[in-house]
Write a protein that holds these residues in place. Structure first.
Motif, mmCIF file in Angstrom:
data_model
loop_
_atom_site.group_PDB
_atom_site.id
_atom_site.type_symbol
_atom_site.label_atom_id
_atom_site.label_comp_id
_atom_site.label_asym_id
_atom_site.label_seq_id
_atom_site.Cartn_x
_atom_site.Cartn_y
_atom_site.Cartn_z
ATOM 1 N N LYS A 64 15.061 10.692 43.195
ATOM 2 C CA LYS A 64 16.527 10.555 43.019
ATOM 3 C C LYS A 64 16.985 11.123 41.730
ATOM 4 C CE LYS A 64 14.388 7.206 40.658
ATOM 5 N NZ LYS A 64 12.886 6.981 40.624
ATOM 6 N N ARG A 98 18.482 -4.198 38.414
ATOM 7 C CA ARG A 98 19.122 -3.887 39.668
ATOM 8 C C ARG A 98 19.787 -5.441 40.130
ATOM 9 N NH1 ARG A 98 18.545 -0.872 44.733
ATOM 10 N NH2 ARG A 98 19.452 -2.003 46.425
ATOM 11 N N CYS A 119 11.308 6.466 44.693
ATOM 12 C CA CYS A 119 12.054 7.545 45.389
ATOM 13 C C CYS A 119 12.329 8.882 44.584
ATOM 14 C CB CYS A 119 13.318 7.214 46.036
ATOM 15 S SG CYS A 119 13.007 5.568 47.082
ATOM 16 N N SER A 147 22.823 4.271 38.960
ATOM 17 C CA SER A 147 22.173 3.651 38.051
ATOM 18 C C SER A 147 20.653 3.745 38.330
ATOM 19 C CB SER A 147 22.762 2.174 37.854
ATOM 20 O OG SER A 147 21.843 1.037 37.478
ATOM 21 N N LEU A 148 19.699 3.604 37.412
ATOM 22 C CA LEU A 148 18.482 3.580 37.634
ATOM 23 C C LEU A 148 17.790 2.218 37.826
ATOM 24 C CD1 LEU A 148 15.724 5.172 37.667
ATOM 25 C CD2 LEU A 148 15.480 4.748 35.461
ATOM 26 N N CYS A 149 17.219 1.933 38.807
ATOM 27 C CA CYS A 149 16.387 0.729 39.269
ATOM 28 C C CYS A 149 14.998 1.139 38.624
ATOM 29 C CB CYS A 149 16.330 0.406 40.715
ATOM 30 S SG CYS A 149 17.881 0.518 41.655
ATOM 31 N N ILE A 170 19.819 10.351 38.586
ATOM 32 C CA ILE A 170 20.954 9.386 38.274
ATOM 33 C C ILE A 170 21.927 10.037 37.528
ATOM 34 C CG2 ILE A 170 21.156 7.242 37.062
ATOM 35 C CD1 ILE A 170 18.892 7.021 39.124
ATOM 36 N N GLY A 220 17.449 8.470 47.238
ATOM 37 C CA GLY A 220 18.779 8.246 46.567
ATOM 38 C C GLY A 220 19.677 7.362 47.190
ATOM 39 N N THR A 221 20.651 7.557 46.958
ATOM 40 C CA THR A 221 21.656 6.717 47.580
ATOM 41 C C THR A 221 22.984 7.375 48.436
ATOM 42 O OG1 THR A 221 21.453 4.795 45.763
ATOM 43 C CG2 THR A 221 23.275 4.469 46.980
ATOM 44 N N HIS A 266 23.194 1.284 49.568
ATOM 45 C CA HIS A 266 23.112 0.242 48.380
ATOM 46 C C HIS A 266 24.233 -0.712 48.460
ATOM 47 C CE1 HIS A 266 22.670 -1.409 44.648
ATOM 48 N NE2 HIS A 266 21.589 -0.448 44.092
ATOM 49 N N PHE A 278 11.878 0.158 39.323
ATOM 50 C CA PHE A 278 10.662 0.131 40.108
ATOM 51 C C PHE A 278 10.738 1.362 40.978
ATOM 52 C CE2 PHE A 278 12.244 -0.877 44.633
ATOM 53 C CZ PHE A 278 13.516 -0.979 44.499
ATOM 54 N N CYS A 279 11.688 1.934 40.979
ATOM 55 C CA CYS A 279 11.733 3.144 42.143
ATOM 56 C C CYS A 279 10.978 3.989 42.126
ATOM 57 C CB CYS A 279 13.203 3.384 42.237
ATOM 58 S SG CYS A 279 13.703 4.773 43.584
ATOM 59 N N CYS A 324 22.162 8.343 42.319
ATOM 60 C CA CYS A 324 22.314 7.058 42.488
ATOM 61 C C CYS A 324 23.162 6.634 40.975
ATOM 62 C CB CYS A 324 20.941 6.293 42.232
ATOM 63 S SG CYS A 324 19.947 6.668 43.464
HETATM 64 S S1 SF4 Z 1 16.889 4.976 45.266
HETATM 65 FE FE1 SF4 Z 1 17.766 2.974 45.470
HETATM 66 S S2 SF4 Z 1 16.248 1.940 44.348
HETATM 67 FE FE2 SF4 Z 1 15.876 3.731 43.748
HETATM 68 S S3 SF4 Z 1 16.904 4.134 41.749
HETATM 69 FE FE3 SF4 Z 1 18.480 4.568 43.417
HETATM 70 S S4 SF4 Z 1 19.709 2.730 44.029
HETATM 71 FE FE4 SF4 Z 1 17.780 2.210 43.009
#
Ligand code: SF4
Ligand SMILES: C[S@@+](CC[C@H](N)C(=O)[O-])C[C@H]1O[C@@H](n2cnc3c(N)ncnc32)[C@H](O)[C@@H]1O
Length: 451
Positions: free
Chosen positions: A72, A184, A70, A63-65, A74, A113-114, A147, A67-68, A61
């Motif tokens: 991932k 986000r 998952c 950028s870091l959200c 960054i 991730g994305t 995303h 609340f996530c 991803c």
């Molecule tokens: S997986 Fe989606 S929600 Fe989680 S940090 Fe990456 S972009 Fe944000």
């Protein structure tokens, strides 16, 4: 009992049951590759149908959200893309050679991730590469998570040309206060652009992910989010309960204060409000957390009791073999689970060393298999029936559910447990009555709250 009293009583920590047993109770710390592969072969041998599903985890991803929850990684360095795609293709090559020669792929889901972190051409290379290794079924179903901030017209057109018909956009919430808190920022104008672009490109099923229970959420702000969502009329809506698990390392959930989170009562009201409006607008509630328009394949499958659930969520393809590729991905061969390395560097290292990157997993016992079926039925159809010869202590399970019966959340008749309309939000609590691991371990593990 009022809705708010029910929440107070039943909002307890509990597993989400994306698998049974839940990951913390898996019994294999380190799979030996050959043991895992022979279990997969055994499971495949027992099935007449050799179709399988592929889940591909694309972890990056930009950028870091905050609340996530998952898995991932960054980075803004897009040089990582081609090495990662090479590794996924190699991993698939290592597995595919061990599968039944009749195997074909019936479902592909790109998650993260994305996935749209990757350029469209890298994703095309991935799909074309997979096709070279094992044939795709003529009825293949392909979907990806997108995303809005990184989804381009090129992604939409090139992936559609490859056969992708489903897309799910991560929306979460339109409220600027919430977007700031979760780090986000995405405008509704941009989401509208992506959504309409996806429609024009020919996607048959567009899904939007919303999350309730996020920091700074208010009834007024969420009403607007629900309204914006309905303006676009996505085919499916996922309404996830925010899983606050700040103790899981690396989730980045420590960027805001506990005091910024809505109370349990408000959180429930946000859910009830959204659910009420979606139902009023013609959506059908599908299993847990999901809504779909009546002509959507998920809604049709739900009405015919053909819904299935696996690590990718609800699906219409009940394949018993799901192979997960990529960092942290989980495979499920019905008789057992295996998870890949959870760090990108370890994952790449092992695959580039010609090794399958699996780590922990679980081999299901007879009783695990039965409990897994009950949980699957409850999650998909809100009911389950004890078989004539059960491996479980039926009386004990029914006793554990007695309080939920008294509270009007479910009924039990002749070995069939049926969750009522009021009981639907408490389906996880019902599953917990079957869970043989959780009951002895309530204090020891940390799970997010059930509601
Ligand atoms: S997986 Fe989606 S929600 Fe989680 S940090 Fe990456 S972009 Fe944000
Ligand atoms: C992999 S992301 C989707 C694709 C892309 N990365 C994005 O964010 O748009 C999967 C979805 O999981 C949900 N999610 C992530 N963290 C969560 C959490 N802590 N609680 C509940 N849902 C969460 C979000 O709705 C998110 O859209």
């Amino acid at each position: 009992m009022t809705a708010s009293e029910l929440i107070q009583k039943y909002n307890v920590p509990g597993p989400r049951y994306t698998s049974y047993p839940p990951v913390p109770y898996w019994n294999i710390r380190q799979w030996q590759v050959n043991d895992w592969l022979s279990l997969v072969r055994k499971a495949q041998h027992a099935e007449t149908d050799k179709k399988l599903s592929l889940y591909i985890h694309l972890p990056y991803c930009d950028s870091l959200c905050t609340f996530c929850g998952c898995h991932k990684h960054i980075t803004t360095n897009h040089q990582v893309e081609s090495r990662y795609i090479d590794a996924v293709l190699k991993e698939w090559q290592l597995i595919a050679g061990n599968l039944d020669p009749e195997s074909e792929i019936e479902e592909i889901h790109l998650g993260g991730g994305t996935p749209t972190f990757f350029g469209a051409d890298e994703l095309v290379r991935l799909i074309e590469g997979l096709k070279q290794i094992l044939p795709f079924s003529l009825q293949i179903e392909m979907g990806f998570e997108a995303h809005p901030n990184s989804t381009t017209t090129e992604h939409l057109s090139k992936l559609h040309a490859l056969g992708f018909k489903r897309i799910s956009f991560g929306i979460q919430d339109y409220d600027p206060l919430v977007q700031k808190a979760i780090h986000r920022i995405q405008s509704k104008e941009h989401v509208l652009f992506c959504h309409e672009n996806a429609r024009k490109s020919g996607y048959e099923s567009i899904s939007h992910d919303l999350v309730f229970g996020l920091p700074k959420q208010s009834m007024e702000g969420f009403r607007n989010t629900v309204e914006q969502t309905l303006n676009l009329k996505p085919d499916r809506i996922s309404l996830y309960s925010y899983a606050h698990v700040p103790w899981v390392k690396g989730t980045g959930q420590r960027g805001y204060d506990e005091a910024d989170l809505p109370s349990a009562d408000l959180k429930r009201r946000l859910y009830e409000y959204a659910k009420g409006v979606f139902l009023q607008e013609g959506y059908i509630e599908i299993g847990m957390d999901h809504f779909a328009l009546p002509d959507d394949t998920l809604a049709l499958a739900a009405s015919q009791k053909k819904l299935h659930r696996n690590f990718m969520g609800y699906t219409t393809t009940p394949n018993s073999l799901l192979i997960g590729l990529g960092m942290s991905a989980i495979s499920d061969c019905k008789l057992g689970f295996a998870q890949n390395e959870k760090s990108v560097s370890q994952y790449l290292k092992r695959v580039e060393n010609n090794e399958l990157p699996i780590t922990k997993g679980h081999q299901l016992s007879e009783s695990d298999l039965e409990i897994r079926q009950h949980i699957l039925h409850l999650m998909c159809h809100f009911e389950t029936t004890f078989p004539e010869t059960t491996t479980l202590d039926r009386k004990k399970t029914e006793e554990k559910l007695a309080e939920m019966v008294n509270d009007g959340l479910l009924t039990i008749k002749d070995g069939t447990i049926e969750i009522s309309e009021t009981g639907m939000p408490f389906v996880r609590n019902c599953c917990m009555a079957f869970d043989a691991y959780f009951e002895n371990d309530i204090a020891a593990r940390k799970f997010s709250m059930t509601i």
